[in-house]
Design a protein around this motif. Sequence first.
Motif, PDB file in Angstrom:
ATOM      1  N   ARG A 121       6.872  -3.416  -8.643  1.00  0.00           N
ATOM      2  CA  ARG A 121       6.604  -2.166  -8.457  1.00  0.00           C
ATOM      3  C   ARG A 121       5.527  -1.990  -7.198  1.00  0.00           C
ATOM      4  O   ARG A 121       4.804  -2.860  -7.140  1.00  0.00           O
ATOM      5  CB  ARG A 121       6.031  -1.232  -9.510  1.00  0.00           C
ATOM      6  CG  ARG A 121       7.097  -0.502 -10.580  1.00  0.00           C
ATOM      7  CD  ARG A 121       8.058  -1.519 -10.979  1.00  0.00           C
ATOM      8  NE  ARG A 121       8.740  -0.713 -12.103  1.00  0.00           N
ATOM      9  CZ  ARG A 121       9.552  -1.517 -12.734  1.00  0.00           C
ATOM     10  NH1 ARG A 121      10.138  -2.736 -12.571  1.00  0.00           N
ATOM     11  NH2 ARG A 121      10.287  -0.760 -13.713  1.00  0.00           N
ATOM     12  N   THR A 122       6.261  -1.072  -6.169  1.00  0.00           N
ATOM     13  CA  THR A 122       5.415  -1.058  -4.952  1.00  0.00           C
ATOM     14  C   THR A 122       4.507   0.307  -5.149  1.00  0.00           C
ATOM     15  O   THR A 122       4.734   1.234  -5.910  1.00  0.00           O
ATOM     16  CB  THR A 122       6.063  -1.040  -3.789  1.00  0.00           C
ATOM     17  OG1 THR A 122       7.007   0.086  -3.611  1.00  0.00           O
ATOM     18  CG2 THR A 122       7.108  -2.490  -3.518  1.00  0.00           C
ATOM     19  N   ARG A 123       3.499   0.240  -4.405  1.00  0.00           N
ATOM     20  CA  ARG A 123       2.573   1.556  -4.425  1.00  0.00           C
ATOM     21  C   ARG A 123       3.041   2.695  -3.561  1.00  0.00           C
ATOM     22  O   ARG A 123       2.612   3.806  -3.189  1.00  0.00           O
ATOM     23  CB  ARG A 123       1.405   1.279  -3.805  1.00  0.00           C
ATOM     24  CG  ARG A 123       0.333   0.449  -4.790  1.00  0.00           C
ATOM     25  CD  ARG A 123      -0.535  -0.269  -4.422  1.00  0.00           C
ATOM     26  NE  ARG A 123      -1.790   0.615  -3.605  1.00  0.00           N
ATOM     27  CZ  ARG A 123      -2.603   0.429  -2.715  1.00  0.00           C
ATOM     28  NH1 ARG A 123      -2.938  -1.044  -2.590  1.00  0.00           N
ATOM     29  NH2 ARG A 123      -3.278   1.154  -2.425  1.00  0.00           N
ATOM     30  N   PHE A 124       4.470   2.640  -2.708  1.00  0.00           N
ATOM     31  CA  PHE A 124       5.250   3.608  -2.130  1.00  0.00           C
ATOM     32  C   PHE A 124       6.456   4.153  -2.962  1.00  0.00           C
ATOM     33  O   PHE A 124       7.150   4.761  -2.394  1.00  0.00           O
ATOM     34  CB  PHE A 124       5.430   3.160  -0.734  1.00  0.00           C
ATOM     35  CG  PHE A 124       6.203   2.056  -0.639  1.00  0.00           C
ATOM     36  CD1 PHE A 124       7.693   1.966  -0.969  1.00  0.00           C
ATOM     37  CD2 PHE A 124       5.318   0.781  -0.114  1.00  0.00           C
ATOM     38  CE1 PHE A 124       8.139   0.771  -0.619  1.00  0.00           C
ATOM     39  CE2 PHE A 124       6.066  -0.499  -0.011  1.00  0.00           C
ATOM     40  CZ  PHE A 124       7.545  -0.533  -0.078  1.00  0.00           C
ATOM     41  N   GLY A 125       6.401   3.687  -4.312  1.00  0.00           N
ATOM     42  CA  GLY A 125       7.462   4.373  -5.112  1.00  0.00           C
ATOM     43  C   GLY A 125       8.761   3.620  -5.239  1.00  0.00           C
ATOM     44  O   GLY A 125       9.902   4.125  -5.271  1.00  0.00           O
ATOM     45  N   ALA A 126       8.769   2.323  -4.808  1.00  0.00           N
ATOM     46  CA  ALA A 126      10.098   1.425  -4.815  1.00  0.00           C
ATOM     47  C   ALA A 126      10.091   0.363  -5.770  1.00  0.00           C
ATOM     48  O   ALA A 126       8.799  -0.407  -5.789  1.00  0.00           O
ATOM     49  CB  ALA A 126      10.568   1.010  -3.365  1.00  0.00           C
ATOM     50  N   THR A 181       0.899  -1.041   0.065  1.00  0.00           N
ATOM     51  CA  THR A 181      -0.046  -0.054   0.202  1.00  0.00           C
ATOM     52  C   THR A 181       0.912   1.070   0.061  1.00  0.00           C
ATOM     53  O   THR A 181       2.170   0.968  -0.044  1.00  0.00           O
ATOM     54  CB  THR A 181      -0.888   0.066   1.398  1.00  0.00           C
ATOM     55  OG1 THR A 181      -0.138   0.579   2.413  1.00  0.00           O
ATOM     56  CG2 THR A 181      -1.465  -1.230   1.481  1.00  0.00           C
ATOM     57  N   PRO A 182       0.547   2.467  -0.138  1.00  0.00           N
ATOM     58  CA  PRO A 182       1.178   3.448   0.032  1.00  0.00           C
ATOM     59  C   PRO A 182       2.181   3.670   1.330  1.00  0.00           C
ATOM     60  O   PRO A 182       3.200   4.338   1.248  1.00  0.00           O
ATOM     61  CB  PRO A 182       0.384   4.649  -0.201  1.00  0.00           C
ATOM     62  CG  PRO A 182      -0.735   4.251  -0.840  1.00  0.00           C
ATOM     63  CD  PRO A 182      -1.045   2.712  -0.354  1.00  0.00           C
ATOM     64  N   ASP A 183       1.734   2.982   2.393  1.00  0.00           N
ATOM     65  CA  ASP A 183       2.469   2.910   3.856  1.00  0.00           C
ATOM     66  C   ASP A 183       2.787   1.460   4.223  1.00  0.00           C
ATOM     67  O   ASP A 183       3.372   1.563   5.441  1.00  0.00           O
ATOM     68  CB  ASP A 183       1.711   3.640   4.693  1.00  0.00           C
ATOM     69  CG  ASP A 183       1.230   5.209   4.172  1.00  0.00           C
ATOM     70  OD1 ASP A 183       2.288   6.084   4.237  1.00  0.00           O
ATOM     71  OD2 ASP A 183      -0.075   5.364   3.795  1.00  0.00           O
ATOM     72  N   ARG A 184       2.897   0.557   3.281  1.00  0.00           N
ATOM     73  CA  ARG A 184       3.044  -0.833   4.004  1.00  0.00           C
ATOM     74  C   ARG A 184       3.487  -1.629   2.697  1.00  0.00           C
ATOM     75  O   ARG A 184       3.250  -1.775   1.930  1.00  0.00           O
ATOM     76  CB  ARG A 184       1.563  -1.409   4.529  1.00  0.00           C
ATOM     77  CG  ARG A 184       1.908  -2.650   5.017  1.00  0.00           C
ATOM     78  CD  ARG A 184       0.555  -3.461   5.675  1.00  0.00           C
ATOM     79  NE  ARG A 184       0.386  -2.678   6.949  1.00  0.00           N
ATOM     80  CZ  ARG A 184      -1.002  -2.380   7.210  1.00  0.00           C
ATOM     81  NH1 ARG A 184      -1.987  -2.509   6.340  1.00  0.00           N
ATOM     82  NH2 ARG A 184      -1.178  -1.754   8.362  1.00  0.00           N
ATOM     83  N   LEU A 185       4.582  -2.589   3.379  1.00  0.00           N
ATOM     84  CA  LEU A 185       5.100  -3.728   2.580  1.00  0.00           C
ATOM     85  C   LEU A 185       4.880  -4.904   3.208  1.00  0.00           C
ATOM     86  O   LEU A 185       5.199  -5.052   4.399  1.00  0.00           O
ATOM     87  CB  LEU A 185       6.603  -3.266   2.266  1.00  0.00           C
ATOM     88  CG  LEU A 185       7.464  -4.522   1.594  1.00  0.00           C
ATOM     89  CD1 LEU A 185       6.901  -4.674   0.133  1.00  0.00           C
ATOM     90  CD2 LEU A 185       8.865  -4.174   1.706  1.00  0.00           C
ATOM     91  N   VAL A 186       4.231  -5.999   2.677  1.00  0.00           N
ATOM     92  CA  VAL A 186       4.143  -7.358   3.290  1.00  0.00           C
ATOM     93  C   VAL A 186       4.932  -8.192   2.377  1.00  0.00           C
ATOM     94  O   VAL A 186       4.596  -8.334   1.017  1.00  0.00           O
ATOM     95  CB  VAL A 186       2.461  -7.636   3.184  1.00  0.00           C
ATOM     96  CG1 VAL A 186       2.478  -9.027   4.099  1.00  0.00           C
ATOM     97  CG2 VAL A 186       1.932  -6.616   3.940  1.00  0.00           C
ATOM     98  N   LEU A 187       5.715  -8.873   2.664  1.00  0.00           N
ATOM     99  CA  LEU A 187       6.721  -9.827   2.104  1.00  0.00           C
ATOM    100  C   LEU A 187       6.078 -11.572   2.667  1.00  0.00           C
ATOM    101  O   LEU A 187       5.919 -11.853   3.578  1.00  0.00           O
ATOM    102  CB  LEU A 187       8.008  -9.876   2.546  1.00  0.00           C
ATOM    103  CG  LEU A 187       8.770  -8.616   2.224  1.00  0.00           C
ATOM    104  CD1 LEU A 187      10.195  -8.294   2.643  1.00  0.00           C
ATOM    105  CD2 LEU A 187       8.625  -8.056   0.840  1.00  0.00           C
ATOM    106  N   LEU A 188       6.148 -12.187   1.561  1.00  0.00           N
ATOM    107  CA  LEU A 188       5.404 -13.448   1.427  1.00  0.00           C
ATOM    108  C   LEU A 188       4.240 -13.643   2.355  1.00  0.00           C
ATOM    109  O   LEU A 188       4.366 -14.671   3.452  1.00  0.00           O
ATOM    110  CB  LEU A 188       6.620 -14.500   2.195  1.00  0.00           C
ATOM    111  CG  LEU A 188       8.150 -14.442   1.167  1.00  0.00           C
ATOM    112  CD1 LEU A 188       9.196 -15.501   1.996  1.00  0.00           C
ATOM    113  CD2 LEU A 188       7.795 -14.799  -0.028  1.00  0.00           C
ATOM    114  N   PRO A 189       3.499 -13.067   1.968  1.00  0.00           N
ATOM    115  CA  PRO A 189       1.969 -13.264   2.953  1.00  0.00           C
ATOM    116  C   PRO A 189       1.288 -14.387   2.811  1.00  0.00           C
ATOM    117  O   PRO A 189       0.523 -14.759   3.650  1.00  0.00           O
ATOM    118  CB  PRO A 189       1.095 -12.108   2.510  1.00  0.00           C
ATOM    119  CG  PRO A 189       1.530 -11.750   0.945  1.00  0.00           C
ATOM    120  CD  PRO A 189       3.228 -12.251   0.754  1.00  0.00           C
ATOM    121  N   ALA A 190       1.528 -15.146   1.750  1.00  0.00           N
ATOM    122  CA  ALA A 190       0.601 -16.350   1.322  1.00  0.00           C
ATOM    123  C   ALA A 190       1.287 -17.282   0.599  1.00  0.00           C
ATOM    124  O   ALA A 190       0.529 -17.708  -0.251  1.00  0.00           O
ATOM    125  CB  ALA A 190      -0.664 -16.063   0.712  1.00  0.00           C
TER     126      ALA A 190
END
Length: 732
Positions: free
Chosen positions: A678-683, A655-664
């Motif tokens: 691409r992530t929604r926080f610009g990385a 999300t713009p403020d969160r990164l989740v790695l290997l959630p499922a």
Amino acid sequence: MTGGPAHGTWEPQPAARWEDGFLSGNGHHGALVYGDPDDDRVIVTHHTLVRPNGSQNARAPRLADGLPELQDRLLAGDLTAAEGFTDGRPLQWVQPFHPAFQTRLRRPAGSRQRYRRSVDFATGETTAECAGWTSRVFVSRADDVIVQHVTAPGLTLDIALDHRLPGAPAKLGVGNGALLTPEGALLSLRARYPDSDRAYTGVTLIAVTGGSTTLAPSGAHVADASSILLLTRVRRHTGELDVTEEGRALRTLLGESSYEDLLDRHLALHHTAYHRVTLDLRADGTERALAGSELLKRPGTTALLERLFAAGRYHLLSSSGLNPPRLPGLWTGDWDTAWAGAFTNDANVNLQTASATAAALPEVTHALASLIHRQLDDWRANARAVFGARGVVAPAHTDGESGHAYHFSREYPLHLWTAGADWLIKPLVDHDETRGERDPRTAAALAEVARFYEDFLTRTNEEEHVAVVPSYSPENRPANASWGAINAAMDLSAARHALLTAAAYHPDTVEAGRWRALADRLPPHRINTDGALAEWAWPGLDDTYDHRHLSHLYGVWPLDEITPYDTPHLAAAAHRALQLRGAENDSAHGHLHHALIAARLRDGHRVAHALANVLEGDFFHASLMSAHYPKRDVYNADAAHTLPAVLIETLVQSTPDRLVLLPALPAAYPQGELRGVRTRFGATLDLHWTPDGLRAVLKPTRTHRVELRTSSGARPLDLVAGEDHVLTLGAW
């Protein structure tokens, strides 16, 4: 193919069915290639090719004057009132998508020793070859033309443009033309639709090296050449098309260019886009080398997932340009396309484009934006006609020309669906978040959605919450009521998201304050007696669980309204709703929609089960394009285009403020590497994982603090623009 994931696929025989033909496209023109050395057929398609069926002037029903009475009746408990909210018209389909014609290159039967046909996803080029004969085809993103190059010693063949494809109308007015040119010949085919002033015209320039070219009754005859180069375009039009001018444009394009020159111009665009994201699941090298049809017989292998991921991104990119993908992507070999080959906006377009942001395909988002912005005037007309409101309401179906909401019936009251605009615009918002800039056109569209809700959300319940009435949850109905009901969960989530997002795009305005206040007056979601998130939040409306659509879980995916981290109680109810949901008719989109939601809820086991339903259900043709139903029934791009999104969501969510790695992550994929997401926080993110741990490299474009979520918990992560950030974590 043994050194890494296969960026292509191959077969040892020509395609016997058009569904098995390899695909190329540039988002405008499409090519479906059989690869038969004796009858080398390429079916030509184009996004604009829709058959007039009388719906060109159809409009949404003018029902606004009766809306207050309908709302009164529904709120008073008349659970079938919406069935009469119509102007009495029968169901009318949008104009159906169809193929143009096929180019046919026929030669005397020869040897087929060492035959092989293949498609290279990285180049968009299909190749068929045997016994000294080679035929290569691609659709150029740079020049918007279908290019075919055939070589063989003493090449002798007949070339024709043939409209005779399955389902072609008997009264299609077809005229063929042919003339000799300095390069070889120019062929044309004009087809006028029955009872219409509309037509389409295809033009093919033939450039011959060596040998001779003469005209033949069916087109052109080439004798003793060393190679031929074909350039083909098709146009849909009214009146007459100037074939001479079209031919001149193709001759100018050809100029002194070789096949390789044309391919190089195309590669500058296609190759770059395709290679932005790659997935490597450390598959077995022997399995990676298998033909696609053989690999499909091994549904549990990581090699198959690797190839379907690559094929899905390739086909999604290739079908996106003028428009996003249709139900069949950009391709069909039959005039009788299921569901009119339309853009179906209440799940299918949305699922097919789900990976656009994370899988680094802005071309797909731009194509979706193009469709939306062309149709906004029609969306405004829908809002006025049905609801008497300002703003916009998107249709559930469109042929790409009209955005009017005229496709509806008693069982499918799609004219009552108000959540479509939010769902269609959501990927545009995601794209803006990724790049860190807000598109003014997206801001304007969001404001129109919010204004619609201002005018529409005027009725309240006893708690002074506004009620969404009428409300439709595609394409389901309450067990004890009719389809048009009150407070569908999807409508609540869409309205809340649209109002708050519009306010964020228009800060410090009077309207923004009103939109936030209206969002606050929407009712909360309801949890039913089964502990599940109810599909309708209105008390007394019972759930129908066995259904292919999962509209009520819109707040979980694609929105971030319901998450295990921020709203655990609602997330648990959403998970219960997912557990209770049946597959109904085994539609591919239902299985993969289920998987996307399960991934957001961190249920890798359920993701794996949904994937297995598709991989083991014989949903994929040898072309690696998919079907709507098991056993390759009904050519349809939902599974092919959605699968990459599912795999990415199991590995990375943002999300713009969160990164989740290997959630499922399903247990069957214990190691691998995903690069370029691409992530929604610009990385941009490169992720490598094994059972012993993971390594992630983030390349941020802006300075920002985000929350990092892993199986170990949560912690803040400070990112600095231009500085790589490396994460190393232990066993997950």
